[in-house]
Motif scaffolding. Structure first.
Motif, PDB file in Angstrom:
ATOM      1  N   ARG A  74      34.616  32.981  42.875  1.00 13.89           N
ATOM      2  CA  ARG A  74      35.835  33.786  42.763  1.00 13.89           C
ATOM      3  C   ARG A  74      35.561  35.091  42.021  1.00 13.89           C
ATOM      4  N   ASP A  75      34.740  35.007  40.963  1.00 13.31           N
ATOM      5  CA  ASP A  75      34.460  36.177  40.138  1.00 13.31           C
ATOM      6  C   ASP A  75      33.353  37.058  40.703  1.00 13.31           C
ATOM      7  N   HIS A  76      32.671  36.591  41.746  1.00 10.09           N
ATOM      8  CA  HIS A  76      31.586  37.362  42.381  1.00 10.09           C
ATOM      9  C   HIS A  76      31.814  37.384  43.899  1.00 10.09           C
ATOM     10  N   GLU A 194      37.847  30.579  29.627  1.00 11.56           N
ATOM     11  CA  GLU A 194      38.216  29.783  30.798  1.00 11.56           C
ATOM     12  C   GLU A 194      37.172  28.688  30.940  1.00 11.56           C
TER      13      GLU A 194
END
Length: 220
Positions: A74-76, A194
């Motif tokens: 999700r973050d990459h 998180e």
């Protein structure tokens, strides 16, 4: 109420007395264990997907049920994020959420998968090893990643390397192993913003300090 996680108990009070000799031995030797057929088939499949991917690769070792792999993917969004775990029951566990399109989750033996990655010339941009099995008994040094014959192959993948654990001594030993291999690293306690894994959540909510070791491994 969630059950609290027990702290790690070990008969070691400091870095293992045979750590340096063990690491140096593995740095000088080839790991010639035969590659398992299953891992070879999985690697061949994943390698084809990597070859078709135009961007960089992020590798998530010992990914368990894949929660960390999903969050990293999700973050990459422009990266191909690959999660590998040895447990078939974990990586095939039924999930409610839909996996990101840029994520691959497979079961394989990392002792073999790392070597296949190196042979194929992979270089990863980031490599995560989140809360590996600590093997806290002194007799089990060879089962820790830094005490295993495959340790040099982990380093040959390059990239930004991050390992997390709730047992500081494990990371202190890994830091020593990195130094013996010529790499400088940073080790710190931190507060997760998180939770990347169920273990991280369990440890932190039990009041245990969690730690992370970070280094930038330059390609050979």
């Amino acid at each position: 109420m969630q059950q609290k996680s027990r702290t790690i108990e070990s008969n070691q009070t400091g870095p293992h007395e045979r750590l340096e000799a063990t690491v140096l031995k593995h740095l000088k030797a080839d790991f010639k264990k035969p590659i398992a057929d299953h891992t070879q088939r999985v690697f061949d499949e994943v390698n084809k997907l990597v070859s078709k991917h135009a961007g960089s690769v992020v590798f998530d070792s010992c990914c368990g049920v894949g929660d960390s792999t999903r969050l990293i993917a999700r973050d990459h969004p422009d990266h191909l994020v690959i999660g590998i775990d040895k447990s078939a029951s974990r990586v095939t566990r039924e999930r409610l959420q839909v996996d990101p399109e840029n994520m691959i989750l497979r079961r394989a033996d990392l002792n073999d998968f790392y070597r296949l990655m190196v042979t194929a010339g992979w270089q990863v941009e980031k490599h995560f090893v989140l809360y590996p099995n600590p093997w806290p008994k002194s007799a089990h040094l060879g089962r820790r990643w830094h005490g295993a014959p495959v340790f040099p192959y982990m380093l040959k993948l390059g990239g930004q390397f991050e390992m997390r654990s709730n047992w500081k001594l494990y990371l202190e030993e890994f830091q020593i192993a990195l130094k013996l291999a010529g790499h400088v690293s940073e080790l710190e306690g931190f507060e997760p913003e998180e939770y990347l894994t169920p273990f991280e959540k369990k440890y932190h909510e039990s009041g245990q300090q969690v730690y992370r070791l970070i280094t930038d491994i330059k390609p050979n």
